[in-house]
Design a protein around this motif. Sequence first.
Motif, PDB file in Angstrom:
ATOM      1  N   PHE A 476       5.971 -10.768  12.127  1.00 51.25           N
ATOM      2  CA  PHE A 476       4.624 -10.316  12.489  1.00 51.25           C
ATOM      3  C   PHE A 476       4.022  -9.439  11.397  1.00 51.25           C
ATOM      4  O   PHE A 476       4.723  -8.709  10.691  1.00 51.25           O
ATOM      5  N   SER A 477       2.689  -9.508  11.299  1.00 44.67           N
ATOM      6  CA  SER A 477       1.989  -8.789  10.243  1.00 44.67           C
ATOM      7  C   SER A 477       0.644  -8.286  10.752  1.00 44.67           C
ATOM      8  O   SER A 477       0.157  -8.690  11.809  1.00 44.67           O
ATOM      9  N   HIS A 478       0.049  -7.388   9.962  1.00 43.26           N
ATOM     10  CA  HIS A 478      -1.272  -6.838  10.254  1.00 43.26           C
ATOM     11  C   HIS A 478      -2.225  -7.153   9.117  1.00 43.26           C
ATOM     12  O   HIS A 478      -1.827  -7.098   7.944  1.00 43.26           O
ATOM     13  N   PRO A 479      -3.476  -7.409   9.421  1.00 40.88           N
ATOM     14  CA  PRO A 479      -4.479  -7.458   8.356  1.00 40.88           C
ATOM     15  C   PRO A 479      -4.896  -6.032   7.992  1.00 40.88           C
ATOM     16  O   PRO A 479      -5.257  -5.243   8.860  1.00 40.88           O
ATOM     17  N   VAL A 480      -4.795  -5.677   6.725  1.00 41.28           N
ATOM     18  CA  VAL A 480      -5.162  -4.334   6.274  1.00 41.28           C
ATOM     19  C   VAL A 480      -5.982  -4.454   4.994  1.00 41.28           C
ATOM     20  O   VAL A 480      -6.040  -5.518   4.372  1.00 41.28           O
ATOM     21  N   PHE A 481      -6.612  -3.334   4.620  1.00 44.71           N
ATOM     22  CA  PHE A 481      -7.365  -3.293   3.368  1.00 44.71           C
ATOM     23  C   PHE A 481      -6.594  -2.473   2.346  1.00 44.71           C
ATOM     24  O   PHE A 481      -6.153  -1.355   2.630  1.00 44.71           O
TER      25      PHE A 481
END
Length: 750
Positions: A476-481
């Motif tokens: 699992f992953s997160h969208p980040v800036f």
Amino acid sequence: MTVDTPINPARRDFLKTSALAGGGLVLGFYFDAASGAGKGVAKPGAQAGGNEFRPNAFIRIAPDGKVTLISKQPEIGQGIKTSLPMVIAEELEVDWRDVVIVQGDLDPIYGSQSAGGSRSAPTNYEEFHKLGATARTMLIQAAALTWKLPADELVARGSAVHHLASGKQLSYGKLAPIAAKLPVPPADQIKLKDPQEFRLLGRRIGGVDNPAVVTGKPLFGIDVQLPGLLYATYVKSPAFAGKVVSANLDDIKKLPGVRDAFVIDGTANLKGLLPGVAIVADSTWAAFSARKQLKVEWDAGKVAEQSWQGFAKQAKALFKQPAGEVLRNDGDVETALAKAAQTVETTYRYPFISHASIEPQNATAWVKDGGIEIWAPTQNPEAGQKIVTEVLGIPKDKITLHITRSGGGFGRRLIPDYIIEAAAIAQRVKGPVKLTWTREDDLQHDQYRAGGFHFLRGGLDEAGKLIAWHNHFVTFSHPVFKDGKPVIELGAGANLSGDEFPGRWVPNCRIEHTALECGIPMGPWRAPRSNVLAWVFHSFIDELAHAVGKDPLAFRLELLGDKGFLPGTGEQGIPYDVNRMKHVLHHVAEKAEWGKKHFPRGQGQGIAFHFSHRGYIAQVAEVTVSKDGKLKVDRVVVSTDIGAQIVNLSGAENQVQGSVVDGLGALLFQELDIDKGRIVQSNFGDYPMIRIGDAPTKIEVHFLKTDFPVTGLGEPALPPLAPAVCNAIFAATGIRVRELPLRKTDLSWS
């Protein structure tokens, strides 16, 4: 030995030896700021030159003989508040009964103060020895000046310096004013004790807070009381990062005991200040009661489309597609599998789970005089300070953060979301305010251990040797800036190294992963990554051993081979000492009488090992499974190699026993379901924890002292438990567990 309340020493660039008002001795030791690692004790006459040196800890010896030792790391139940001061006390040759332990507040004078990853002991152990030895050397020098005798004729012992030939002695209290006027000796004049002479280290010493804990004294963040204290609750969207559309704030403000209610816009940071509604009241009860009448309309956003069932369906489809990233690709896996005499192919899966600390998240904050004062049970005070500066704009030098004892952490309190919530509420309140999460908040707004899916293939030759290994991990992953650009970042503890065993051992090996994007907060959970990877890999290795009819221990030893020391490879490279692992495997097998016992159907032994957080651990579990599928873990034998010295035998045994019980609880029961972007479970009624009757009947702990640096113990003993138990279940019943928690598998047999 006694315990004092937290203090916050004056901030300064460096701490030199100096006379106290009462004639005592204060001593600090210094870090090389350029490297961030301890490099030794300051030389005589050292001056503050920028960040060239800075203190990391100090001791204070008063004229009455009391020795105050600062504990700089947060105490979360791992015993560090006892064990690290023991290291100083050992070298100082002070009677433990003369020691006062003080919890240090967040202060750059101490260096890093986070507690996680079992790093507190290994990163401080050597420097704490030097600190104690330096103070002892100075006290001996003070006695030598007083008696006009050579220092090498004197010895320190039991909080005093002795001249054995004449029988004279001077207490540390009497020597402190003299020692305070001496320069700090250079490092090459400091002689550390021979470990054979240790009188304190290796003994069983009770935790310094134990009397206060068992008598209910205020130690924890949730115990903080201040004059004029107000109490707050903070309500966030059931679906993660949902925004407030509207709320019945006017109605809430009219309720008994309520002082204020307001919306905080928050940010999109899942580890920070999420949007929500704050209620401030005269008591926690009034705040919680008002909360029950709060009505909020939420904009849940895209996360409301996410569910565990949806994730599982996506993972199944992704297994059939090329992986997102290849982490290791040795030899030719496909050819080796095609030519193998026997292949085994299967999948393993595990859910998101909560930290479920006994003490819910809480923090107290007080905004005044352009700054803020915070009291928090945190594992990572630096992160709390940093996020308050970033979100609220309060300069770091205007933030005072008191570290309270934590009622459990397990990695949860590394994330400062509850600290920034309390600070943001305090900005709107005149006076101090304590934020307390409900148990439901704690379970439904945790920083979770990530779930995962593993597709595994193994190939064996005609001799039963493992020649091919393929692992496709859907994580699992997160969208980040980052740098202003959107990127996908794997969740904490959701990553995989190409060096994970048996990478580097199998000639044809492909390890790869595919990131599955989600909006679920993820954070480190005790023994991050290892806590699930050990179960997956060492269960599958057991499958391979049984597939070719080999003894599981012999199969593992053959797989480890004679490679000696393996350096790490790649960006996440992990060095591995094969001989240390084989040593603990042989030892645990001997202590558990592996292969020498006859078990009837329904009973069995299982074995597993894992290298985690610098520790080499092997475990054997013995289980009984009734015909109707009821499991009892009868015995767990643990052999550990964490280096040359066990600091506190009592604390070390507690850590291993706690790891076994904690690991078993996660294996047996813990599971979170996700539906419409929110956690379904809400409290211990639908998220069961391990109870006394579920714990192993017997846990045997063995420590192998080896000639290697000291390492931590809060985490490495947990990972091997789950595969050892599941492998024992297979030996007892022929049933292979491939999904967690264990209660999802029918263990009944006939």
